[in-house]
Design a protein around this motif. Structure first.
Motif, PDB file in Angstrom:
ATOM      1  N   ARG A 190       0.831  -1.207   0.000  1.00  0.00           N
ATOM      2  CA  ARG A 190       0.000   0.000   0.000  1.00  0.00           C
ATOM      3  C   ARG A 190       0.869   1.263   0.000  1.00  0.00           C
ATOM      4  N   SER A 191       1.921   1.238   0.784  1.00  0.00           N
ATOM      5  CA  SER A 191       2.836   2.382   0.833  1.00  0.00           C
ATOM      6  C   SER A 191       3.512   2.594  -0.523  1.00  0.00           C
ATOM      7  N   LYS A 194       1.039   4.122  -3.072  1.00  0.00           N
ATOM      8  CA  LYS A 194       0.798   5.549  -2.842  1.00  0.00           C
ATOM      9  C   LYS A 194       1.941   6.401  -3.408  1.00  0.00           C
ATOM     10  N   LYS A 195       3.179   5.942  -3.209  1.00  0.00           N
ATOM     11  CA  LYS A 195       4.335   6.676  -3.722  1.00  0.00           C
ATOM     12  C   LYS A 195       4.391   6.653  -5.245  1.00  0.00           C
ATOM     13  N   MET A 197       1.765   6.589  -7.318  1.00  0.00           N
ATOM     14  CA  MET A 197       0.560   7.094  -7.979  1.00  0.00           C
ATOM     15  C   MET A 197       0.866   8.090  -9.102  1.00  0.00           C
ATOM     16  N   GLY A 293      -7.821   1.218  -5.866  1.00  0.00           N
ATOM     17  CA  GLY A 293      -8.322   1.820  -4.641  1.00  0.00           C
ATOM     18  C   GLY A 293      -8.706   0.770  -3.607  1.00  0.00           C
ATOM     19  N   VAL A 296      -5.531  -0.450  -1.991  1.00  0.00           N
ATOM     20  CA  VAL A 296      -4.939   0.535  -1.088  1.00  0.00           C
ATOM     21  C   VAL A 296      -5.782   0.739   0.169  1.00  0.00           C
ATOM     22  N   LEU A 297      -7.098   0.755  -0.002  1.00  0.00           N
ATOM     23  CA  LEU A 297      -7.978   1.165   1.095  1.00  0.00           C
ATOM     24  C   LEU A 297      -8.566   0.032   1.923  1.00  0.00           C
ATOM     25  N   PHE A 324     -11.612   7.268  -4.931  1.00  0.00           N
ATOM     26  CA  PHE A 324     -10.174   7.101  -5.176  1.00  0.00           C
ATOM     27  C   PHE A 324      -9.898   7.198  -6.674  1.00  0.00           C
ATOM     28  N   TYR A 328      -7.789  10.331  -9.139  1.00  0.00           N
ATOM     29  CA  TYR A 328      -6.637  10.161 -10.018  1.00  0.00           C
ATOM     30  C   TYR A 328      -6.998  10.308 -11.492  1.00  0.00           C
TER      31      TYR A 328
END
Length: 340
Positions: A190-191, A194-195, A197, A293, A296-297, A324, A328
């Motif tokens: 997930r981290s 996010k980086k 994206m 999404g 990630v969520l 989400f 984007y």
């Protein structure tokens, strides 16, 4: 030696039938033979009629009494039991022909998903092997009833066509297994997503621009019927996903189960499975961001299937994935082309 080879060819028969012919050849009656090998005439008669099994102990006794090695008798017993089960399974599968007809046969025929799909012997075994289940009942228990629901909190029983939906889901599992990847830690994935994206946004922007250019040139690719389709943009998305520990898969769906996307954790690896026949490239990217999404969520114990109703669908989580995706899509300067 030649005599033993001839006997081995009789694998479809019971050990008792082989023994009966051997006793006739030796000109020995049952009572005499039973006394020689230390068994009662009743036991030998039961063996001759296939009412008892050849045990390891009996196999050695038969070797002493007939001169035929113990391993032959044990293998003959195993082969006989295999043949009995094979016949039993064949009879059972003949009764399951109707089950096959529930699957989207016309759409499956051009595809190569199910090996030997139209074999003349029976059309059920290839489907069972494709799903990795032992019987239509096992398929029903896993996909239609409780097993899948226990594992992933959903059941296909309430979908419009659970048979077609299950084929599409299983195709994804097979494709996922073909991609070698280490198990992933959900927090780290997930981290990393996010980086990354901005990379996904840039890829989406460039891909849609290239797609529009092809549209104006009237040069859009025309996927062949029955073949999974992956163009350059889809391949780049797959590569970026792999770098982050995500398997991105593409599989043509079915008219009766128009699934456009699915997100799940499969064998401790996040998997996003997308339909490969999007007419609108904006819709393709919205669907991808929607499924991303969910990864990630939301949790590892859910399967999220887009564009298809299924039991226990969590509307709140679906709305969160929509938000989400919308975020984007805006960043990429793309239209919010949602599949209704």
């Amino acid at each position: 030696m030649a005599e033993e080879k001839e006997l081995i060819l009789w694998g479809a028969t019971s050990p008792g039938e082989i023994l009966e012919e051997k006793l006739q050849e030796m000109n020995v009656d049952v009572n005499d033979f039973a006394a020689r090998i230390g068994y009662t005439p009743k036991t030998v008669n039961e063996l001759l009629k296939a009412k008892c099994r050849v045990t390891v102990e009996m196999a050695y006794s038969l070797e002493f009494g007939t001169g035929i090695p113990q391993y032959f008798w044990l293998e003959a017993q195993k082969q006989y039991e295999r043949d009995l089960w094979r016949e039993k399974i064949k009879k059972s599968l003949k009764k399951s022909v109707v089950w096959r007809k529930f699957f989207p046969i016309a759409e499956l025929n051009p595809r190569t998903w199910i090996k030997d799909f139209n074999n003349k012997e029976d059309g059920v075994t290839p489907i069972l092997k494709f799903f990795g289940v032992a019987s239509p009942k096992a398929w029903e228990n896993y996909y239609y009833k409780n097993r899948l629901k226990v594992a992933f909190r959903i059941s296909l029983a309430e979908t419009e066509d659970p048979y077609a939906a299950s084929v599409w889901m299983r195709r994804g599992e097979i494709l996922a297994d073909e991609i070698k990847m280490e198990k992933q830690n959900d927090k780290k994935v997930r981290s990393a997503i996010k980086k990354a994206m901005p990379q996904f946004v840039e890829l989406a922007k460039n891909d849609v621009a290239a797609w529009e250019d092809l549209r104006h040139k009237k040069a859009l690719p025309k996927p062949k019927v029955g073949e999974d389709f992956i163009d350059d943009g889809m391949h780049k998305l797959q590569e970026l996903g792999a770098k982050l520990g995500i398997k991105v898969l593409y599989a043509q769906n079915f008219k009766s189960a128009p699934i456009h996307g699915m997100a799940r954790w499969y064998k401790d690896i996040p998997v996003i499975q997308l339909h490969d026949r999007f007419k609108d490239r904006n819709a393709f990217w919205f669907t991808f961001f929607h499924e991303l999404g969910h990864i990630v969520l939301h949790g590892k114990k859910d399967i999220f299937i887009k564009n298809v109703y299924y039991g226990n669908k969590n509307q709140q989580k679906d709305d969160e994935a929509n938000a989400f995706a919308q975020k984007y899509m805006v960043q990429a300067g793309l239209e919010d082309s949602r599949i209704p």
